[in-house]
Design a protein around this motif. Structure first.
Motif, PDB file in Angstrom:
ATOM      1  N   PHE A 284       4.377 -10.578 -21.673  1.00  0.00           N
ATOM      2  CA  PHE A 284       3.515  -9.404 -21.972  1.00  0.00           C
ATOM      3  C   PHE A 284       4.034  -8.407 -20.844  1.00  0.00           C
ATOM      4  O   PHE A 284       3.455  -7.521 -20.447  1.00  0.00           O
ATOM      5  N   ARG A 299       3.887  -3.387 -18.039  1.00  0.00           N
ATOM      6  CA  ARG A 299       3.271  -4.071 -18.926  1.00  0.00           C
ATOM      7  C   ARG A 299       3.531  -3.737 -20.392  1.00  0.00           C
ATOM      8  O   ARG A 299       3.820  -2.438 -20.439  1.00  0.00           O
ATOM      9  N   VAL A 301       2.749  -4.181 -24.596  1.00  0.00           N
ATOM     10  CA  VAL A 301       1.978  -4.539 -25.766  1.00  0.00           C
ATOM     11  C   VAL A 301       3.153  -5.074 -26.795  1.00  0.00           C
ATOM     12  O   VAL A 301       3.878  -4.275 -27.238  1.00  0.00           O
ATOM     13  N   LEU A 410      -5.226  -0.434 -24.246  1.00  0.00           N
ATOM     14  CA  LEU A 410      -4.606  -1.835 -24.559  1.00  0.00           C
ATOM     15  C   LEU A 410      -4.126  -2.583 -23.332  1.00  0.00           C
ATOM     16  O   LEU A 410      -4.059  -3.781 -22.923  1.00  0.00           O
ATOM     17  N   PHE A 411      -3.530  -1.826 -22.528  1.00  0.00           N
ATOM     18  CA  PHE A 411      -2.575  -2.316 -21.288  1.00  0.00           C
ATOM     19  C   PHE A 411      -3.765  -3.061 -20.196  1.00  0.00           C
ATOM     20  O   PHE A 411      -3.254  -3.920 -19.383  1.00  0.00           O
ATOM     21  N   LYS A 413      -5.762  -5.049 -21.089  1.00  0.00           N
ATOM     22  CA  LYS A 413      -6.147  -6.553 -21.547  1.00  0.00           C
ATOM     23  C   LYS A 413      -5.065  -7.570 -20.976  1.00  0.00           C
ATOM     24  O   LYS A 413      -3.988  -7.267 -20.814  1.00  0.00           O
ATOM     25  N   ARG A 416      -1.855  -9.206 -24.975  1.00  0.00           N
ATOM     26  CA  ARG A 416      -1.498  -8.225 -25.336  1.00  0.00           C
ATOM     27  C   ARG A 416      -0.609  -8.412 -26.358  1.00  0.00           C
ATOM     28  O   ARG A 416       0.520  -7.390 -26.609  1.00  0.00           O
ATOM     29  N   SER A 419       0.450  -5.181 -31.173  1.00  0.00           N
ATOM     30  CA  SER A 419       1.072  -4.140 -32.175  1.00  0.00           C
ATOM     31  C   SER A 419       1.682  -4.822 -33.312  1.00  0.00           C
ATOM     32  O   SER A 419       1.380  -5.763 -33.948  1.00  0.00           O
ATOM     33  N   GLU A 426       3.781   0.429 -21.064  1.00  0.00           N
ATOM     34  CA  GLU A 426       2.872   1.317 -20.115  1.00  0.00           C
ATOM     35  C   GLU A 426       3.508   2.210 -19.174  1.00  0.00           C
ATOM     36  O   GLU A 426       4.694   1.595 -18.533  1.00  0.00           O
TER      37      GLU A 426
END
Length: 515
Positions: A284, A299, A301, A410-411, A413, A416, A419, A426
């Motif tokens: 990720f 980062r 997703v 979501l970043f 988390k 990840r 999607s 990010e």
């Protein structure tokens, strides 16, 4: 000693194809070696035969199987060499040639062809000419250098072999899997603490001198955080489901994981480029590399198991600021149309415009569910756009790209894989600024002014910047074994294939383009 006459023959992979050696054609990993009579003078040199036999034996260190290259049969021929008939010597020489080309091919491009296994892996084969390599090895009496040059030169591959050696050197593990749903934290006392400590010691996260009490003490807390960090888990010291799952992996499972990753490295380009962007899906993270040095880390997703992100290598082509987003077919069927059925405000609240096949805008009043799939749905630029403020394009057959998102929460988390196939990045504006490092005038102020204008603008990338979307679940870094969750469940099946034990159908990877 028998006096050997020069042997004329063409390469072949399978014996029994015919009696005329001039008709033999070797077909190694989809590469058909041209029909060509070659004089094999080099096999008369016993040092060449010994070098090749040693290289085949050492193929285990690459995660390969010596018997795939007829190791036992070749050893038996060599042991009985002085007693072989001329015909047997010819057969031995042919087998040596075939085994060399097969090994060289596997080191150059992998034992397996990923394009036959995974329908959404877009990777070109590395250049390989088996007959030329064999000629060179025989002429120069040097099989070691030739085969070494076939291997990936990336330092990560070398370190991964070191990881395999480390795991192989570990003592036999006889742990019983921990079957508990309890959570453990600093200060807890529990009967499961001792077996957890033993596992942490086994993997060298906890000192072998630690007293094995059933108390979760400070030394264990540090060891757990180290273990979690090595496995891509949140290093909070709390032993929950994810940490227990990682602890339950056996030595053999980790060995198999490393071997699967060695094979994947052999699939990838030998030269990743001087400047490139690399995404490791299970980790990720995206790394931006300039002049071979990593200068930025972001980062990301990635796609879910149902909508996998494809593995590929390409080149960055352009960056789109204030992009529009055309809803892809699967998302239209699975998300947009059901959403509109629940609320007629679904489209307008998301700034989505409807177009017919002629490209003419259709009002919501003239739109109906019965032919909803016949329209194109385009989301206007803005902060609520699914692609955010920037999209980074590169040629590929899967319509995927790097992009911003309107779900930046979501970043935070740890897991990840969330999607629909594309890679969400990010802080993508800083990445865009890096990609435009040689584009005159494109600094952060210029980018801000483009975004403020709220009009879509495409900027061509003049520099050659590669992009690699990779899949690696094991590596060795700064003296530590690193493992990641196999989010697409690729490793076990790949290992079975590498060990000639897979009996199922080809993998069918379900993924859907975009967002």
């Amino acid at each position: 000693m028998k006096l050997l006459l020069p042997l004329l023959f063409c390469f072949f992979l399978y014996f029994g194809c015919g009696n005329n050696t001039s008709s033999y054609i070797a077909k190694i990993e989809d590469q058909e070696i041209p029909k060509k009579e070659i004089i094999l003078l080099g096999w008369e040199n016993p040092a060449n035969r010994t070098q090749l036999l040693e290289a085949i034996k050492d193929s285990e260190k690459e995660g390969l199987l010596p018997e795939d290259y007829s190791y036992t049969k070749l050893v038996n021929y060599e042991k009985a060499f002085d007693k072989l008939t001329e015909k047997e010597i010819e057969t031995y020489h042919k087998l040596l040639a075939t085994s060399f080309i097969k090994l060289a091919s596997h080191l150059s491009n992998g034992k397996l062809n990923p394009r036959e296994i995974y329908p959404d892996w877009e990777i070109k084969k590395n250049k390989f000419k088996g007959d030329s390599l064999l000629n060179s090895a025989l002429e120069n009496n040097d099989f070691i250098t030739i085969l070494e040059n076939c291997k990936p030169k990336n330092v990560v591959y070398s370190y991964l072999k070191k990881a395999l050696d480390i795991v192989n050197s570990l003592p036999k593990d006889d742990f019983t899997p921990l079957a508990t749903t309890d959570k453990f934290d600093f200060g807890d006392t529990n009967k499961n603490i001792i077996p957890i400590k033993k596992r942490l010691q086994y993997w060298d996260d906890l000192s072998k001198n630690d007293t094995l009490t059933d108390v979760y003490n400070e030394a264990m807390h540090d060891a757990v955080k180290k273990f979690q960090s090595r496995h891509g888990l949140e290093p909070d010291g709390v032993i929950g489901k994810g940490t227990l799952t990682a602890l339950n992996f056996s030595k053999e499972q980790r060995k198999q994981q490393i071997i699967a990753n060695l094979e994947r490295w052999r699939w990838f380009p030998r030269d990743l480029g001087i400047n490139y962007v690399a995404v490791n899906i299970p980790n990720f993270y995206l790394h931006a590399v300039q002049n071979t040095d990593t200068i930025k880390t972001h980062r990301v997703v990635v796609g879910t198991e149902k909508r996998k992100t494809p593995i590929l290598s390409s080149k960055i082509d352009n960056i789109v600021f204030n992009p529009t987003w055309t809803v892809p077919p699967t998302i239209m069927k699975e998300d947009l149309i059901p959403g509109t059925q629940k609320s007629r405000n679904y489209l307008t609240s998301r700034n989505i415009t409807i177009y017919d096949r002629k490209g003419e805008e259709i009002s919501l009043g003239n739109w109906s569910f019965s032919n909803a799939e016949n329209y194109k749905y385009v989301q206007s630029p803005g902060e609520n756009n699914a692609l955010g403020f920037v999209k980074i394009n590169f040629p590929n057959n899967h319509s995927v790209y790097l992009h911003d998102t309107n779900h930046r929460d979501l970043f935070v988390k740890n897991f990840r894989s969330l999607s629909s196939g594309c890679v969400r990045v990010e802080d993508p504006l800083h990445l865009a600024e890096y990609l435009l490092f040689n584009k005159k005038g494109y600094n952060s102020a210029k980018i801000d002014s483009i975004l403020f204008n709220k009009k879509t603008k495409t900027v061509k990338i003049e520099e050659e910047i590669n992009v690699h979307i990779l899949y690696f679940t094991a590596w060795y870094e700064k003296g530590q074994l690193q493992f990641r969750n196999d989010i697409y469940n690729y490793d076990p099946e790949l290992y079975l294939r590498l060990n000639n034990k897979f009996r199922g159908n080809l993998i069918t990877s379900a993924r859907v383009v975009n967002k």
